[in-house]
Motif scaffolding. Sequence first.
Motif, PDB file in Angstrom:
ATOM      1  N   UNK A  67       0.853  -1.200   0.000  1.00  0.00           N
ATOM      2  CA  UNK A  67       0.000   0.000   0.000  1.00  0.00           C
ATOM      3  C   UNK A  67       0.881   1.238   0.000  1.00  0.00           C
ATOM      4  N   UNK A  68       0.777   2.017  -1.062  1.00  0.00           N
ATOM      5  CA  UNK A  68       1.548   3.254  -1.196  1.00  0.00           C
ATOM      6  C   UNK A  68       0.990   4.338  -0.277  1.00  0.00           C
ATOM      7  N   UNK A  69       1.881   5.222   0.151  1.00  0.00           N
ATOM      8  CA  UNK A  69       1.473   6.358   0.988  1.00  0.00           C
ATOM      9  C   UNK A  69       2.007   7.659   0.398  1.00  0.00           C
ATOM     10  N   UNK A  70       1.420   8.784   0.859  1.00  0.00           N
ATOM     11  CA  UNK A  70       1.911  10.108   0.477  1.00  0.00           C
ATOM     12  C   UNK A  70       1.903  10.339  -1.021  1.00  0.00           C
ATOM     13  N   UNK A  71       3.040  10.767  -1.546  1.00  0.00           N
ATOM     14  CA  UNK A  71       3.151  11.068  -2.981  1.00  0.00           C
ATOM     15  C   UNK A  71       3.750   9.912  -3.780  1.00  0.00           C
ATOM     16  N   UNK A  72       3.999   8.776  -3.143  1.00  0.00           N
ATOM     17  CA  UNK A  72       4.594   7.626  -3.833  1.00  0.00           C
ATOM     18  C   UNK A  72       3.642   7.085  -4.901  1.00  0.00           C
ATOM     19  N   UNK A  73       4.218   6.644  -6.009  1.00  0.00           N
ATOM     20  CA  UNK A  73       3.438   6.136  -7.127  1.00  0.00           C
ATOM     21  C   UNK A  73       3.919   4.757  -7.535  1.00  0.00           C
ATOM     22  N   UNK A  74       3.058   4.020  -8.208  1.00  0.00           N
ATOM     23  CA  UNK A  74       3.403   2.676  -8.678  1.00  0.00           C
ATOM     24  C   UNK A  74       4.385   2.773  -9.837  1.00  0.00           C
ATOM     25  N   UNK A  75       5.543   2.163  -9.693  1.00  0.00           N
ATOM     26  CA  UNK A  75       6.559   2.166 -10.752  1.00  0.00           C
ATOM     27  C   UNK A  75       6.652   0.833 -11.474  1.00  0.00           C
ATOM     28  N   UNK A  76       5.964  -0.184 -10.954  1.00  0.00           N
ATOM     29  CA  UNK A  76       6.077  -1.517 -11.525  1.00  0.00           C
ATOM     30  C   UNK A  76       7.322  -2.257 -11.083  1.00  0.00           C
ATOM     31  N   UNK A  77       8.154  -1.609 -10.273  1.00  0.00           N
ATOM     32  CA  UNK A  77       9.414  -2.197  -9.825  1.00  0.00           C
ATOM     33  C   UNK A  77       9.484  -2.142  -8.299  1.00  0.00           C
ATOM     34  N   UNK A 100     -10.807   0.898   4.807  1.00  0.00           N
ATOM     35  CA  UNK A 100     -10.730   0.045   6.008  1.00  0.00           C
ATOM     36  C   UNK A 100      -9.516   0.416   6.861  1.00  0.00           C
ATOM     37  N   UNK A 101      -8.405   0.768   6.196  1.00  0.00           N
ATOM     38  CA  UNK A 101      -7.178   1.116   6.911  1.00  0.00           C
ATOM     39  C   UNK A 101      -7.219   2.506   7.537  1.00  0.00           C
ATOM     40  N   UNK A 102      -7.996   3.391   6.972  1.00  0.00           N
ATOM     41  CA  UNK A 102      -7.956   4.797   7.359  1.00  0.00           C
ATOM     42  C   UNK A 102      -8.082   5.029   8.869  1.00  0.00           C
ATOM     43  N   UNK A 103      -9.024   4.380   9.577  1.00  0.00           N
ATOM     44  CA  UNK A 103      -9.125   4.638  11.020  1.00  0.00           C
ATOM     45  C   UNK A 103      -7.943   4.084  11.817  1.00  0.00           C
ATOM     46  N   UNK A 104      -7.151   3.214  11.197  1.00  0.00           N
ATOM     47  CA  UNK A 104      -6.045   2.565  11.906  1.00  0.00           C
ATOM     48  C   UNK A 104      -4.719   3.277  11.702  1.00  0.00           C
ATOM     49  N   UNK A 105      -4.681   4.219  10.774  1.00  0.00           N
ATOM     50  CA  UNK A 105      -3.396   4.824  10.401  1.00  0.00           C
ATOM     51  C   UNK A 105      -3.284   6.227  10.985  1.00  0.00           C
ATOM     52  N   UNK A 106      -2.121   6.593  11.533  1.00  0.00           N
ATOM     53  CA  UNK A 106      -1.970   7.914  12.165  1.00  0.00           C
ATOM     54  C   UNK A 106      -2.230   9.054  11.178  1.00  0.00           C
ATOM     55  N   UNK A 107      -3.042   9.998  11.597  1.00  0.00           N
ATOM     56  CA  UNK A 107      -3.422  11.103  10.707  1.00  0.00           C
ATOM     57  C   UNK A 107      -2.244  12.005  10.386  1.00  0.00           C
ATOM     58  N   UNK A 108      -1.212  12.019  11.252  1.00  0.00           N
ATOM     59  CA  UNK A 108      -0.061  12.899  11.009  1.00  0.00           C
ATOM     60  C   UNK A 108       0.935  12.320  10.009  1.00  0.00           C
ATOM     61  N   UNK A 109       0.755  11.046   9.636  1.00  0.00           N
ATOM     62  CA  UNK A 109       1.653  10.421   8.670  1.00  0.00           C
ATOM     63  C   UNK A 109       1.142  10.626   7.244  1.00  0.00           C
ATOM     64  N   UNK A 110       2.032  10.572   6.210  1.00  0.00           N
ATOM     65  CA  UNK A 110       1.546  10.540   4.831  1.00  0.00           C
ATOM     66  C   UNK A 110       0.561   9.380   4.662  1.00  0.00           C
ATOM     67  N   UNK A 111      -0.594   9.650   4.101  1.00  0.00           N
ATOM     68  CA  UNK A 111      -1.696   8.697   4.148  1.00  0.00           C
ATOM     69  C   UNK A 111      -1.640   7.619   3.058  1.00  0.00           C
ATOM     70  N   UNK A 112      -2.128   6.415   3.404  1.00  0.00           N
ATOM     71  CA  UNK A 112      -2.254   5.354   2.390  1.00  0.00           C
ATOM     72  C   UNK A 112      -3.227   5.789   1.299  1.00  0.00           C
ATOM     73  N   UNK A 113      -2.886   5.432   0.026  1.00  0.00           N
ATOM     74  CA  UNK A 113      -3.796   5.835  -1.047  1.00  0.00           C
ATOM     75  C   UNK A 113      -4.004   4.777  -2.124  1.00  0.00           C
ATOM     76  N   UNK A 114      -3.094   3.813  -2.283  1.00  0.00           N
ATOM     77  CA  UNK A 114      -3.246   2.855  -3.380  1.00  0.00           C
ATOM     78  C   UNK A 114      -2.651   1.505  -3.011  1.00  0.00           C
ATOM     79  N   UNK A 115      -3.421   0.450  -3.276  1.00  0.00           N
ATOM     80  CA  UNK A 115      -2.900  -0.909  -3.197  1.00  0.00           C
ATOM     81  C   UNK A 115      -2.299  -1.259  -4.545  1.00  0.00           C
ATOM     82  N   UNK A 116      -1.059  -1.743  -4.562  1.00  0.00           N
ATOM     83  CA  UNK A 116      -0.416  -2.112  -5.823  1.00  0.00           C
ATOM     84  C   UNK A 116       0.076  -3.550  -5.756  1.00  0.00           C
ATOM     85  N   UNK A 117       0.228  -4.158  -6.919  1.00  0.00           N
ATOM     86  CA  UNK A 117       0.813  -5.498  -7.006  1.00  0.00           C
ATOM     87  C   UNK A 117       2.323  -5.359  -7.038  1.00  0.00           C
ATOM     88  N   UNK A 118       3.004  -6.174  -6.257  1.00  0.00           N
ATOM     89  CA  UNK A 118       4.466  -6.137  -6.207  1.00  0.00           C
ATOM     90  C   UNK A 118       5.047  -6.788  -7.457  1.00  0.00           C
TER      91      UNK A 118
END
Length: 254
Positions: free
Chosen positions: A40-50, A111-129
């Motif tokens: 699960x990517x957070x903040x500004x991270x994007x899926x690179x396929x790698x 589902x993850x949102x209530x479990x993750x600290x609000x002060x951290x860069x937030x989860x935004x995308x599930x990606x395949x490794x």
Amino acid sequence: MTATVKEMWRHPIKGIGAEPLSEVRLETGGPMPFDRAWAVLTGTSQDTGAWQHCRNFARGCFGPELMAITARTDLAQDGAAQITLSHPRQPDLSLTLGADIAAESDRLIAWLSPLYPSERPQPHSLIKAPEGGMADASFSAVAILSLSSLRALGDVLGQDLDPRRFRGNIWIDDTTAFGEFDWVGQQLQIGETRLEVVDRITRCRATETNPDTGVRDAETLKALRDTWGHTDFGIRAKVLDAGQIRIGDKLELL
């Protein structure tokens, strides 16, 4: 030297959910099957396929409550995986992860949102490794950890430590505490599988969290540093020859 396999675990979504196993087949050059197969990517991270650095993902060192998530994986004939996640403060969530995971990504993030600290860069995308998985190392390996070492660390802290804190794949016993560090560069046999030990695993704050509660309650890193002069726990090994591994199998140095 002979040790015994006592526990096996995989973590289908990186940092989110531990799943016990009794038997698994390891393939040459690969990770534990379906271990860190998604992330699960957070903040500004994007899926690179790698492969990407662990700082780009939701993990227990950033969000301690993630450590209390357990997982169960059921494989379908079409190759999709149904993963059921459980957490003591959330209703179970079942995800069907196949070729298209966009809709399931939105459900997981909610589902993850209530479990993750609000002060951290937030989860935004599930990606395949990528094929080799999305473990913290940039190469595919299996994490081998020692229950003898875990007990020694627990003795220093004055508390029993759950193996799930350390996100290992194969837990062995009947060894000298931290003696596994001496195996770096050596080959070993577990069941039908031959492996080569590559390096030690340096740990993060995720290990401070109780996996039953999601609360930090043990200064594992401080205890490692103060007692042994490092923050390493466990070793990584590459799979040289494919084969089946079962609980109760023996580990032997070659």
